[in-house]
Scaffold this active site. Structure first.
Site, mmCIF file in Angstrom:
data_model
loop_
_atom_site.group_PDB
_atom_site.id
_atom_site.type_symbol
_atom_site.label_atom_id
_atom_site.label_comp_id
_atom_site.label_asym_id
_atom_site.label_seq_id
_atom_site.Cartn_x
_atom_site.Cartn_y
_atom_site.Cartn_z
ATOM 1 N N LYS A 96 38.692 38.005 53.420
ATOM 2 C CA LYS A 96 37.613 38.686 52.684
ATOM 3 C C LYS A 96 36.407 39.031 53.563
ATOM 4 C CE LYS A 96 39.513 38.500 48.513
ATOM 5 N NZ LYS A 96 39.857 39.705 47.743
ATOM 6 N N GLU A 118 31.243 40.813 42.853
ATOM 7 C CA GLU A 118 31.998 40.114 41.816
ATOM 8 C C GLU A 118 32.907 39.119 42.516
ATOM 9 O OE1 GLU A 118 33.030 42.834 43.206
ATOM 10 O OE2 GLU A 118 35.094 42.290 43.707
ATOM 11 N N SER A 385 46.753 35.155 54.109
ATOM 12 C CA SER A 385 45.424 35.730 53.866
ATOM 13 C C SER A 385 44.303 34.717 53.801
ATOM 14 C CB SER A 385 45.451 36.560 52.584
ATOM 15 O OG SER A 385 45.890 35.767 51.494
HETATM 16 C C1 LIG Z 1 43.077 34.063 50.246
HETATM 17 C C2 LIG Z 1 43.162 35.238 49.331
HETATM 18 N N1 LIG Z 1 44.209 36.066 49.389
HETATM 19 C C3 LIG Z 1 44.342 37.116 48.589
HETATM 20 C C4 LIG Z 1 43.403 37.409 47.615
HETATM 21 C C5 LIG Z 1 43.644 38.571 46.717
HETATM 22 O O1 LIG Z 1 42.861 39.678 46.995
HETATM 23 P P1 LIG Z 1 43.466 40.956 47.721
HETATM 24 O O2 LIG Z 1 44.697 41.337 46.990
HETATM 25 O O3 LIG Z 1 42.384 41.963 47.607
HETATM 26 O O4 LIG Z 1 43.752 40.601 49.120
HETATM 27 C C6 LIG Z 1 42.261 36.586 47.504
HETATM 28 C C7 LIG Z 1 41.223 36.862 46.496
HETATM 29 O O5 LIG Z 1 40.337 36.101 46.216
HETATM 30 C C8 LIG Z 1 42.146 35.478 48.386
HETATM 31 O O6 LIG Z 1 41.084 34.658 48.300
#
Ligand SMILES: Cc1ncc(COP(=O)(O)O)c(C=O)c1O
Lengths: 403, 273
Positions: A96, A118, A385
């Site tokens: 993020k 948000e 992620s």
């Molecule tokens: C570690 C992590 N992965 C994925 C997401 C999902 O968001 P996005 O699909 O935009 O990557 C989030 C959202 O809070 C997250 O914290």
């Protein structure tokens, strides 16, 4: 920051990815979005901006993030080799922050002293609060009151960083309602406020801008994979909530032949139970939060409540570019249930010594399904992620423990 | 000529201003929407704006959000809104009805099906908050061809280019949002509105209504002095919310007080703002 060497040129000038995307907002925001488009276009072409962004990513976030070969896990699965792009090692613990730095830099150039955001799980809120502290900006984060209860530690982190956290009591009191409330704040304070949207959704130019900032993930992979294994992966996998970490790793690979892109949505209790967040797999196109995309909705077009064990995937929409990649079959989208994600979560803890975020565990779980069906020389690249520190509470509770 | 145009022509000939109240369909209960619409007309409404409840009303403040939630909880839907309009038309052939809401319920029904069904039910205009002119070229054309006036918003942030855009796409009237904010805010700046209305009216060549933040006879009169129409929403929802059991009578009385203030203007007795 567009790929110059591929014919893929989306969105078009008006922010559309085929029939998806666009600018579906109330009139008051139209001029603000025009102003943002201009400001962002100027930043994109400004070598100083690009250099500063790269500097921040290197020295503040800790990029490039490494790629790690999950050898033990791959061996036990007995098929394709699984590689992890370690976004969990970033400052603040997830992908993020890449986007927050980019948008905060645009906000500074536009002379906006106040940022709003948000948040669902609190990851984007924490990343925004972090960057706001770093740049000395006022920061207000909207969070559904249900999520405030579920994610107390992240609420406290945001407060430590100097942000004001506003619990949202309307609607289902979760991420989508937090987004509504942030939009209402923006309409009211549009002159001095920049809205840092946390994913590749919202009105144009957000889906494009967030994608561009997150594309650093995939661009690094394009260089790292040949260094590590001598070639590009056969599959790139990522979880999809709003779709930013997935878009970030997919986008640089769109024009690379032979690389399959797989987005993994939250199937919650199962797609047939109705308790899930799989907008692309189980939704229909519609208009919400400023763009046209796949939505989970009832017959009358009302948005329905979603469910996922991971708060970050608990969203009834999805970025419009994913809708386009689905329709054009450049990417494939699948679902993983809560139970499957939790199993992968524990596997990664025990076999690789990495505690993944529950969101990322969805992508891991699909990799674990796919790997045994493929020969050992195939390569799966999974976007890890984020890290799972924020999820200790949820996982413990699921295992019948209390802190 | 559309019902909406007819109303504005008649009012203009009389030197009077249009009074356009808003109620959320299905609030406080689906069976009260028809009596409330009739009470609005008895109290002096020239056009009735009927809110189509949506799960995610991004442009609305807490009052209309609550009304939408309660309406949806009682099963209100776009289809039922159209049934209500049909019932209203059975006894009222003259008062235009404008639906106000968000894009997704219309998208779910299908734009063409919606226009046909709305026209057939007796709807006259449609204002879709999150369909700016850029995103509804074909919808606006479909609406016009199908006998509905597509009504657009202008805001304090809108520049001259926007005036031209909505003038091209819209018909019926233009709805000027009097402040930066959501419905129900209380930051109305009458002087600012007065400064902008003449240039907007000249640019769009349509009557201009003003809404957001008009709460009483005084603010209605001061806006009525400069605009062609006065739109009142949240204040009426509050009247309904705070008077359970007496909603219909209270809304009628409230409307009469505003009507009297606006007509005093026409008679030249208006307070000089
Ligand atoms: C570690 C992590 N992965 C994925 C997401 C999902 O968001 P996005 O699909 O935009 O990557 C989030 C959202 O809070 C997250 O914290």
């Amino acid at each position: 920051m567009q790929m110059a060497d591929t014919p893929y040129q989306f969105p078009d000038a008006s922010g559309h990815f085929g029939p998806y995307g666009g600018i579906f907002v109330a009139e008051t925001l139209m001029p603000a979005l025009a102003e943002l488009r201009e400001a962002y276009a100027a930043c994109q072409n400004d070598p100083e901006f690009i250099a500063e962004f790269e500097y921040e990513l290197k020295h503040y976030v800790g990029r490039p993030s490494p790629i790690y070969h999950a050898r033990r896990w791959s061996e036990i699965l007995g098929g394709a080799q699984i590689y992890l792009k370690r976004e969990d090692l970033n400052h603040t613990g997830a992908h993020k922050v890449n986007n927050c730095i980019g948008q905060a830099m645009v906000a500074r150039r536009m002379g906006k002293p106040r940022v709003i955001a948000e948040t669902g799980a609190g990851q984007h809120g924490v990343a925004t609060a972090t960057v706001a502290a770093r740049y000395g900006m006022e920061c207000v984060v909207y969070m559904g009151s249900e999520d405030v209860k579920r994610q107390a530690a992240n609420v406290y982190r945001m407060k430590l960083l100097g942000a004001t956290v506003v619990p949202v009591e309307s609607g289902s009191k979760t991420l989508k309602d937090a987004l509504n409330e942030a939009m209402r704040d923006w309409v009211t304070n549009v002159a001095d406020t920049f809205y840092i949207i946390g994913t590749v959704a919202g009105p144009h130019p957000y889906p494009m801008m967030v994608r561009d900032f997150q594309s650093v993930i995939g661009k690094e992979c394009l260089e790292q994979m040949p260094d590590m294994v001598g070639r590009q992966p056969d599959y790139v996998l990522a979880c999809v909530g709003g779709g930013s970490n997935a878009m970030g790793i997919f986008h640089p690979y769109i024009g690379v032949p032979g690389v399959k892109l797989v987005g993994v949505e939250a199937a919650g209790d199962g797609l047939d139970t109705g308790r899930h967040s799989a907008s692309l797999t189980a939704g229909r196109p519609g208009v919400l939060h400023g763009n046209r995309t796949y939505l989970l909705q009832d017959e009358d077009g009302q948005i329905i409540e979603t469910h996922s064990v991971s708060a970050g995937l608990d969203y009834p929409g999805v970025g419009p570019e994913h809708a386009w990649l689905k329709d054009t079959a450049r990417a494939e989208y699948v679902g993983i249930t809560d139970a499957e994600a939790l199993e992968a979560f524990h596997k990664l803890c025990r076999l690789e010594g990495i505690i993944p975020a529950l969101e990322s565990s969805h992508a891991l779980a699909y990799a674990a399904k796919l790997a045994p069906t493929l020969p050992k020389d195939k390569i799966l690249l999974v976007n890890l992620s984020g890290r799972g520190d924020k999820d200790m509470h949820t996982v413990a509770e699921r295992s019948g423990l209390q802190f | 000529m559309s019902r909406i145009q007819t109303v504005f022509q008649r009012l203009q000939a009389d030197g009077r201003k249009a009074l356009i109240p808003f109620v959320t369909a299905g609030f406080p209960a689906p069976e009260l929407t028809l009596p409330l619409m009739n009470a609005l007309v008895e109290g002096g409404a020239d056009i009735v704006e009927l809110g189509v409840p949506f799960s995610d009303p991004m442009a609305d403040g807490p009052t209309i959000q609550r009304a939408s939630e309660r309406a949806l909880a009682q099963g209100m839907s776009l289809r039922k809104v159209l049934e209500t309009v049909r019932a209203f038309r059975a006894t009222n052939a003259d008062t235009p009805v404008v639906l106000m809401g968000y894009a997704n319920p219309i998208e779910a029904m299908g734009q063409e099906r919606f226009v046909a069904a709305a026209h057939e039910a007796g709807v006259d205009g449609v204002l879709v908050v999150d369909y700016p002119p850029e995103e509804c070229v074909s919808f606006a054309a479909t609406a016009k061809a199908g006998g509905l006036d597509p009504i657009f918003l202008l805001a304090p942030t809108s520049g001259e280019q926007r005036f031209a855009d909505v003038a091209r796409a819209g018909s019926g009237y233009i709805y000027y949002v009097s402040l930066k904010g959501v419905t129900g805010s209380a930051k109305l700046d009458v002087d600012e509105v007065a400064r902008r209305i003449p240039e907007i009216r000249a640019a769009v060549g349509m009557p201009v209504g003003v809404g957001f933040g008009i709460r009483d006879a005084d603010s209605a009169q001061r806006i009525g002095a400069v605009a062609d129409a006065v739109v009142i929403g949240s204040r009426i929802i509050e009247e309904i919310e705070t008077n359970p059991g007496e909603e219909v009578a209270r809304v009628r009385d409230f409307m009469r007080s505003i009507r009297a203030a606006l007509d005093a203007l026409a008679a030249g007795k208006g307070a000089q703002a």
